[in-house]
Design a protein around this motif. Structure first.
Motif, PDB file in Angstrom:
ATOM      1  N   PHE A  11      11.831 -34.188  58.679  1.00  0.00           N
ATOM      2  CA  PHE A  11      12.009 -32.340  58.408  1.00  0.00           C
ATOM      3  C   PHE A  11      13.435 -32.167  58.835  1.00  0.00           C
ATOM      4  N   ASP A  12      14.220 -32.185  59.572  1.00  0.00           N
ATOM      5  CA  ASP A  12      14.961 -31.729  59.937  1.00  0.00           C
ATOM      6  C   ASP A  12      16.722 -32.202  59.579  1.00  0.00           C
ATOM      7  N   GLY A  13      16.335 -33.833  59.506  1.00  0.00           N
ATOM      8  CA  GLY A  13      16.724 -34.884  59.562  1.00  0.00           C
ATOM      9  C   GLY A  13      17.357 -35.483  60.504  1.00  0.00           C
ATOM     10  N   SER A  14      16.476 -35.752  61.806  1.00  0.00           N
ATOM     11  CA  SER A  14      17.010 -35.792  63.170  1.00  0.00           C
ATOM     12  C   SER A  14      16.437 -37.348  62.858  1.00  0.00           C
ATOM     13  N   ILE A  15      15.790 -38.326  62.488  1.00  0.00           N
ATOM     14  CA  ILE A  15      14.971 -38.952  62.472  1.00  0.00           C
ATOM     15  C   ILE A  15      15.926 -40.427  61.371  1.00  0.00           C
ATOM     16  N   ALA A  16      16.349 -39.704  60.686  1.00  0.00           N
ATOM     17  CA  ALA A  16      17.889 -40.755  59.753  1.00  0.00           C
ATOM     18  C   ALA A  16      18.838 -40.553  61.070  1.00  0.00           C
ATOM     19  N   GLN A  17      18.828 -39.356  61.519  1.00  0.00           N
ATOM     20  CA  GLN A  17      20.343 -39.744  61.940  1.00  0.00           C
ATOM     21  C   GLN A  17      20.711 -39.798  63.293  1.00  0.00           C
ATOM     22  N   ALA A  18      19.192 -40.719  64.015  1.00  0.00           N
ATOM     23  CA  ALA A  18      18.728 -41.672  65.220  1.00  0.00           C
ATOM     24  C   ALA A  18      18.617 -42.688  64.539  1.00  0.00           C
ATOM     25  N   TYR A  19      18.109 -43.147  63.859  1.00  0.00           N
ATOM     26  CA  TYR A  19      17.943 -44.454  63.029  1.00  0.00           C
ATOM     27  C   TYR A  19      19.177 -45.189  62.121  1.00  0.00           C
ATOM     28  N   ASN A  20      20.374 -44.079  62.160  1.00  0.00           N
ATOM     29  CA  ASN A  20      21.645 -44.582  61.530  1.00  0.00           C
ATOM     30  C   ASN A  20      22.752 -44.946  63.071  1.00  0.00           C
ATOM     31  N   ARG A  21      22.601 -44.534  63.729  1.00  0.00           N
ATOM     32  CA  ARG A  21      22.748 -44.224  65.154  1.00  0.00           C
ATOM     33  C   ARG A  21      22.785 -45.745  65.673  1.00  0.00           C
ATOM     34  N   LEU A  22      21.450 -46.234  65.848  1.00  0.00           N
ATOM     35  CA  LEU A  22      21.018 -46.962  66.033  1.00  0.00           C
ATOM     36  C   LEU A  22      21.224 -48.249  65.400  1.00  0.00           C
ATOM     37  N   THR A  74      12.732 -32.881  54.742  1.00  0.00           N
ATOM     38  CA  THR A  74      11.489 -31.877  54.416  1.00  0.00           C
ATOM     39  C   THR A  74      12.312 -30.176  54.342  1.00  0.00           C
ATOM     40  N   ASN A  75      12.598 -30.383  55.637  1.00  0.00           N
ATOM     41  CA  ASN A  75      13.089 -28.451  55.111  1.00  0.00           C
ATOM     42  C   ASN A  75      13.835 -28.205  54.318  1.00  0.00           C
ATOM     43  N   LYS A  76      15.387 -29.477  54.116  1.00  0.00           N
ATOM     44  CA  LYS A  76      15.636 -28.540  52.651  1.00  0.00           C
ATOM     45  C   LYS A  76      14.985 -28.853  51.736  1.00  0.00           C
ATOM     46  N   LEU A  77      14.051 -30.225  51.114  1.00  0.00           N
ATOM     47  CA  LEU A  77      13.157 -29.437  50.485  1.00  0.00           C
ATOM     48  C   LEU A  77      12.419 -27.996  49.768  1.00  0.00           C
ATOM     49  N   ARG A  78      11.892 -28.056  51.109  1.00  0.00           N
ATOM     50  CA  ARG A  78      11.299 -26.343  51.054  1.00  0.00           C
ATOM     51  C   ARG A  78      12.147 -25.273  51.053  1.00  0.00           C
ATOM     52  N   ASP A  79      13.100 -25.647  51.403  1.00  0.00           N
ATOM     53  CA  ASP A  79      14.444 -24.575  50.958  1.00  0.00           C
ATOM     54  C   ASP A  79      14.492 -24.448  49.536  1.00  0.00           C
ATOM     55  N   ALA A  80      14.818 -25.678  48.848  1.00  0.00           N
ATOM     56  CA  ALA A  80      14.986 -25.374  47.769  1.00  0.00           C
ATOM     57  C   ALA A  80      14.062 -25.117  46.741  1.00  0.00           C
ATOM     58  N   ILE A  81      12.661 -25.107  47.608  1.00  0.00           N
ATOM     59  CA  ILE A  81      11.624 -25.109  46.343  1.00  0.00           C
ATOM     60  C   ILE A  81      11.541 -23.162  46.728  1.00  0.00           C
ATOM     61  N   ARG A  82      11.460 -22.970  47.455  1.00  0.00           N
ATOM     62  CA  ARG A  82      11.506 -21.475  47.767  1.00  0.00           C
ATOM     63  C   ARG A  82      12.566 -20.501  47.130  1.00  0.00           C
ATOM     64  N   ASN A  83      13.394 -21.212  47.128  1.00  0.00           N
ATOM     65  CA  ASN A  83      15.420 -20.079  46.321  1.00  0.00           C
ATOM     66  C   ASN A  83      15.197 -20.415  45.274  1.00  0.00           C
ATOM     67  N   ILE A  84      15.019 -21.183  44.808  1.00  0.00           N
ATOM     68  CA  ILE A  84      14.820 -22.151  43.000  1.00  0.00           C
ATOM     69  C   ILE A  84      14.156 -20.667  42.192  1.00  0.00           C
ATOM     70  N   GLY A  85      13.086 -20.699  43.535  1.00  0.00           N
ATOM     71  CA  GLY A  85      11.268 -20.516  42.574  1.00  0.00           C
ATOM     72  C   GLY A  85      10.732 -21.022  41.692  1.00  0.00           C
ATOM     73  N   PHE A  86      10.622 -22.680  42.154  1.00  0.00           N
ATOM     74  CA  PHE A  86       9.815 -23.974  41.568  1.00  0.00           C
ATOM     75  C   PHE A  86       8.719 -22.975  41.424  1.00  0.00           C
ATOM     76  N   HIS A  87       7.746 -22.375  39.941  1.00  0.00           N
ATOM     77  CA  HIS A  87       6.005 -21.629  39.824  1.00  0.00           C
ATOM     78  C   HIS A  87       5.238 -22.813  39.795  1.00  0.00           C
ATOM     79  N   VAL A  88       5.760 -24.537  39.859  1.00  0.00           N
ATOM     80  CA  VAL A  88       4.777 -25.095  39.954  1.00  0.00           C
ATOM     81  C   VAL A  88       6.043 -26.442  40.436  1.00  0.00           C
ATOM     82  N   VAL A  89       4.886 -27.266  41.555  1.00  0.00           N
ATOM     83  CA  VAL A  89       4.957 -28.111  42.437  1.00  0.00           C
ATOM     84  C   VAL A  89       4.450 -29.849  42.170  1.00  0.00           C
TER      85      VAL A  89
END
Length: 481
Positions: free
Chosen positions: A235-246, A95-110
């Motif tokens: 938000f930061d990918g940590s849950i996916a990392q834990a899942y992939n590790r297990l 989610t954090n990377k998605l939010r960064d992309a929305i701000r950096n690209i400057g989307f008017h509508v999501v």
């Protein structure tokens, strides 16, 4: 007044019928002059983005994943002078990377699938002062299904009493993801024990696509379902990392019960449960629904529009008895058809109209003067040739490209396809109707030793977004050649 709209998408993803229908509906129903362009897998745009008044970035061109969407497209989109609109799904991933992309690209509508009451939690106004978030559904009623809905076989003669296709995604996406497996697994056990005709699967090799999927639903007296989405915002990918590790340690999916320690606290903070496009498909084909208890975006009511199944299966005997009441099932199928399909409230036509209105409103707010009709701006027609397939330059097309194009493109770039093989493949690229596109492709490729080698090369070249779903099926087919 309407202008010129460019829809950016990934040709590696529109083999999925719901994605293809979503994309195609924009040109079919929009009053804007619509073109499409593939923007993933290192695509290089060979035209000026500012020839358009607006860019609609479809959800299949997923911005949070590094390297998926081309850098050339992102660079051009940042400096684009027109309206920028983004459709997103699976917003709980990175989610954090998605939010960064929305701000950096400057989307008017999501266009977000996050329910209205939860939007502020995921997209705080303090972070997105210049971006408007509009809640939408993950899919709508395809017109061709609405037209076909009254022509399918009566429920009494349908051979499968309960049908379902699910998926075992492990515990990564929490309770909502688990329920998609649990409803199928437990119901199949009961059907087997009681001799109830059923077709319930969750293995990747049993998945159905396109026409094959619709034919399956049309052969069922009832189909299972649960709410769509996930409340596990990573938000930061940590849950996916834990899942992939297990998962790597186990050598397979981590069950919900074992992984819930990582997800429960996060799930308690969000409410993403939604109605699935499968509900619209079943309603359009007059196939009654057996659904776990839920809200389903507030669009349907238990016992009025679907048979409610408790998550603990405590009322399963009552649910199964309903399958013998054909008249009652027919009446319920009629009610959900009237609610979701005949009403027109949830059509792609209406969805496209809402996009048109949003684009015009935003253009006015930005003080844009919309450009004249496409008649003054043309692009060369696509020619199906090996040289063009191997070229990374992308130009707009009037419709989304057939998914077969992307597969051939990847093969051509690896010097796997010969000119004569491109010619053979082009013979059916616009007419192929089989549901599981990729399995059908391999069968066609298997007509000669050379083409069989192409099929095997295809396995290695498929992107992860495609390969994870169908690779095992392709291996099975190839092993039988």
């Amino acid at each position: 007044m309407s202008g010129r709209l460019l829809v950016a998408y990934s040709n590696s993803s529109n083999y999925v019928s719901t994605t293809a229908e979503y994309l195609e509906a924009i040109a079919r129903y929009s009053s804007w002059d619509v073109r499409y362009v593939h923007v993933t897998h290192d695509a290089q745009l060979d035209f000026d983005l500012n020839d358009f008044d607006a860019v609609f970035n479809n959800y299949c061109a997923r911005l949070p994943f590094d390297g998926h969407v081309s850098e050339d497209y992102i660079r051009r989109l940042k400096s684009f002078r027109g309206v920028k609109i983004l459709a997103v799904q699976d917003e709980y991933d990175l989610t954090n990377k998605l939010r960064d992309a929305i701000r950096n690209i400057g989307f008017h509508v999501v266009l977000t699938c996050v329910p209205g009451h939860t939007i502020e939690r995921v997209y705080p106004r303090t972070m997105f002062a210049r971006t408007e978030f509009i809640n939408v559904l993950t899919g709508y009623v395809p017109e061709h299904l609405a037209e076909r809905g009254l022509t399918f076989a009566p429920l009494a003669v349908r051979p499968i009493h309960i049908g379902y296709r699910g998926r075992d995604i492990g515990g990564r996406y929490g309770r909502l993801g688990f329920l998609k497996l649990d409803i199928g697994r437990r119901m199949r056990e009961i059907c087997e024990a009681r001799g109830i005709p059923h077709d319930i699967e969750w293995a990747e090799t049993k998945r159905l696509y396109g026409e094959g999927w619709y034919e399956f639903i049309a052969s069922c007296r009832a189909t299972l379902g649960s709410e769509s989405g996930s409340n596990v915002f990573d938000f930061d990918g940590s849950i996916a990392q834990a899942y992939n590790r297990l998962s790597a340690k186990r050598g397979g999916p981590v069950p919900h019960e074992e992984f819930r320690a990582y997800t429960e606290a996060v799930e308690a903070q969000y409410d993403m449960a939604q109605i699935s496009p499968r509900v619209f498909e079943a309603a359009a084909m007059h196939t009654p629904l057996i659904l776990f208890s839920g809200r389903y975006s507030g669009l349907i009511e238990p016992e009025e529009h679907y048979i409610e199944l408790k998550e603990d299966f405590s009322n399963v005997d009552t649910v199964l008895a309903r399958l013998d009441d054909i008249d009652g099932l027919e009446r319920m199928a009629d009610r959900v058809y009237d609610r979701l399909v005949a009403s027109g409230e949830f059509s792609y036509r209406g969805f496209a109209a809402s996009i048109d209105e949003t684009l015009r409103r935003k253009a006015r707010e930005l003080g844009l003067t919309l450009q004249p009709s496409r008649k003054e701006l043309s692009f060369p027609e696509f020619v199906f040739s090996r040289d063009q397939l191997a070229d990374t330059r992308e130009r707009p097309t009037a419709t989304p490209r057939h998914p077969m194009y992307f597969i051939c493109q990847q093969l051509a770039r690896q010097n796997v396809l010969l000119t004569k093989e491109v010619t053979r493949l082009s013979d059916f690229i616009t007419t192929e109707k089989i549901g599981n596109l990729l399995v059908f492709t391999v069968r066609r490729l298997s007509h000669s030793r050379r083409l069989r080698a192409v099929g095997r090369a295809l396995l290695a070249l498929l992107p992860d977004t495609v390969g994870k779903r169908v690779k095992s099926g392709l291996v099975m087919i190839l092993n039988r050649l």
